[in-house]
Scaffold this motif. Structure first.
Motif: not given
Length: 628
Positions: A237-243, A265-268
């Motif tokens: 969905g939306l652009c978030m703080g760090t996601r 690494a992708i998760e981080r």
């Protein structure tokens, strides 16, 4: 009778809490606070505040003190018992992120519910374990205290089937790959207050924007969720703080194939290094970015607003029109600038902003002639959780049994994930691709060569010249027969661990099969990390071969010198006993125990069959016996 309800919202390094009490039929928070710094490098701090924000209690631990979640819950419970009249609680209620496709409402926690919730950890690995941890801890500290689990996903169980669906094969949908939606407790609270603010919106078409460090939007039709921006995970969905928000799946494939990033690494990257922080390179805090003259900060804010604008149009289309919008959560409640930009961009939908009302913070921020009303509502997820808990606990006290919520119909064929359900196969679809089989086979064959080299060779490790007697050890020890089986199991466990992001402990029962463990450990590089002189080159390989079962080297068993080894064999009984012991108090752990021929271990073997009686499927991990 006690009427206090303790509400807990646990994260990875903190636990937020509230203590609610009934007043004139309504619930009010007497105390709110949190315990944070729950990490090895943190400085733990407990603080509790009254309704006006005054500090009621505070405690700090030294920076060197490690306070885990169990210690935090214990400290919190001591405070709450002192704060509550008579020290008694009616119950505790928890925010649990994931209820899967099973729970459509809050549940009174029992062994079955907790076991079912544990199966949803793979759906929310960064959040679900933290939500379940305080439940387990309180069950240990106060077994008689009733507990209620409330789910962020439950509110979205009213999504129509088409809104839940990804364009993936049915077997994957049945296995749980679907849109769940999150922030449901926040949306449910807003929906419950909307009737007093705007009855037309409450009975009509409303889009609620939960804008915070984690952000999402939800389309409400007559107060029910019919579409939402978050899907399978809280990344969407939306652009978030760090996601990152919405992302082309091809990007993930590219990161894996071209950049060589593994799942962790992708998760981080997607959870912790993207979003506003990733775009700006400055901060994940929108307030910092709004105050910054840096063009990168401006771009991050523009992207944040742009994604809201696009999703607003999409959700309005899903509703077939729009009667109201609601801003909530940290950014939605406090940033007049973001609200103004979103409302101006939504003028085409019939929304006219009242700048003065917006600057004052609402609650209504739309003009009198606006066809679409706009509101600011301060969400209170903890109060929503307390309301649910009071209702569920009242039913239980009234003798209505477990307060089981009405379940939404399940799609035929959905995987019935339960620790107490019937046994079933979890493997579906095609077998491994030929390329993957080829890679595993090559790894296994290399391990077999290493095992032979350790048993037989003291020089000429790569056979660069014809074998001569001086290349071969004078005394040969070590079981070749057990080695191929051990390295075969090791190779496939390695594959499963990487594919499913598992925590697995490997126990080798056949002790003389040490070459079958040393081989893969050396080949993957772990052995060289612990013993740098056994490097991944010809000289390191020569030293590895020569040291095995050689004076001054390592023994032919799985000895303590082997990295990760916790015992030296034990064939049948001992390895199973050790496996069950290793699984205690670690519910996410799988202990793979390779069982050997047993020799004369009739006593330990007979005893080991009973060890599993001490394993609790809720509190402890699982043991996987593998016959060698």
């Amino acid at each position: 009778m006690p009427d206090r309800i303790l509400v807990l919202n646990a994260g990875s390094s903190s636990i937020k809490f509230s203590l609610f009490r009934g007043r004139d039929g309504a619930l009010a928070a007497d105390v709110r606070g949190q315990v944070d710094g729950l990490s090895p490098e943190g400085a733990p701090r407990f603080v509790a505040r009254g309704p006006g924000g005054a500090v009621l209690a505070e405690r700090r631990w030294p920076a060197s003190a490690y306070l885990d979640h169990a210690g935090a819950v214990r400290a919190l419970l001591d405070f709450v018992r002192g704060a509550a009249e008579g020290g008694a609680l009616a119950g505790a209620a928890h925010r649990v992120v994931h209820g899967g496709a099973v729970f459509a409402g809050p549940e009174l926690v029992d062994d079955g519910v907790l076991a079912r919730l544990q199966t949803f950890v793979p759906l929310a690995p960064l959040h679900q374990p933290h939500g379940l941890a305080p439940i387990r801890i309180l069950r240990e500290l106060d077994p008689a205290l009733p507990q209620v689990a409330c789910f962020d996903t439950a509110f979205h169980r009213t999504l129509p089937p088409v809104a839940e669906r990804f364009a993936l094969p049915e077997e994957l949908h049945a296995a749980g790959l679907r849109r769940y939606g999150f922030h449901g407790l926040s949306y449910e609270y807003v929906a419950s207050t909307l009737g007093s603010l705007d009855p037309a919106a409450a009975s009509g078409r409303t889009v609620v924007m939960h804008l915070g460090s984690g952000a999402s939007m939800c389309a409400l039709l007559e107060g029910r969720s019919v579409a939402t921006t978050m899907g399978f995970s809280v990344l969407d969905g939306l652009c978030m703080g760090t996601r990152c928000g919405a992302l082309d799946p091809g990007v993930v494939l590219w990161l894996a194939s071209e950049r060589g990033l593994d799942p962790r690494a992708i998760e981080r990257l997607l959870y912790d290094e993207s979003g506003l922080l990733g775009v700006s390179g400055i901060s994940s805090d929108l307030r910092t970015l709004l105050a910054s003259p840096d063009p990168r900060a401006r771009l991050a804010v523009d992207l944040f607003v742009y994604r809201i604008d696009r999703e607003l149009g999409s959700l309005a289309a899903a509703l077939g029109g729009l009667d109201a919008v609601v801003f909530t959560a940290g950014i939605g409640e406090n940033s007049a600038e973001i609200r103004a930009r979103v409302c101006r961009d939504a003028a085409w939908l019939g929304l006219e902003l009242d700048p003065a009302a917006n600057a004052a913070g609402g609650p209504r921020i739309s003009g009198g002639r606006s066809r679409v009303s706009a509101w600011v509502v301060r969400t209170d997820e903890e109060l929503m959780i307390a309301r649910h808990a009071r209702r569920i606990l009242a039913r239980a006290v009234a003798g209505e049994g477990r307060a089981v919520s009405e379940q939404a119909p399940r799609t035929p064929g959905i995987a019935d994930l339960s620790a107490f359900g019937p046994a079933r196969s979890t493997v579906r679809g095609a077998p491994l691709a030929p390329e993957e089989v080829g890679r595993i086979d090559a790894f296994w064959r290399a391990c077999n060569y290493l095992a032979l080299g350790m048993i037989f060779l003291q020089d000429n490790p790569l056979l660069r010249e014809p074998l001569r007697p001086e290349h071969v050890k004078n005394r040969l020890l070590g079981h070749w027969g057990a080695s191929p089986a051990l390295s075969f199991v090791y190779a496939h466990l390695d594959r499963i661990i990487r594919a499913r992001n598992l925590d697995v402990l490997f126990l080798a029962g056949p002790g003389h099969g040490a070459p079958g463990v040393l081989g893969p450990v050396y080949l993957e590089g772990t052995y060289s990390e612990v013993y740098p002189d056994k490097s991944l080159d010809e000289e390191g390989l020569r030293r590895l071969f020569k040291q095995f079962s050689f004076p001054g080297g390592v023994g032919s068993h799985c000895t303590p010198e082997l990295p990760g080894s916790i015992h030296e064999g034990g064939e049948l009984g001992y390895v199973l006993s050790h496996a069950c012991g290793a699984a205690f108090d670690d519910p996410d752990l799988i202990v793979a125990a390779v069982v050997g021929d047993g020799e004369a271990e009739t006593g330990p073997l007979a005893t080991s069959w009973h060890v599993n009686k001490f394993l609790n499927p809720i509190r402890d991990g699982a043991v996987l016996p593998i016959l060698s």
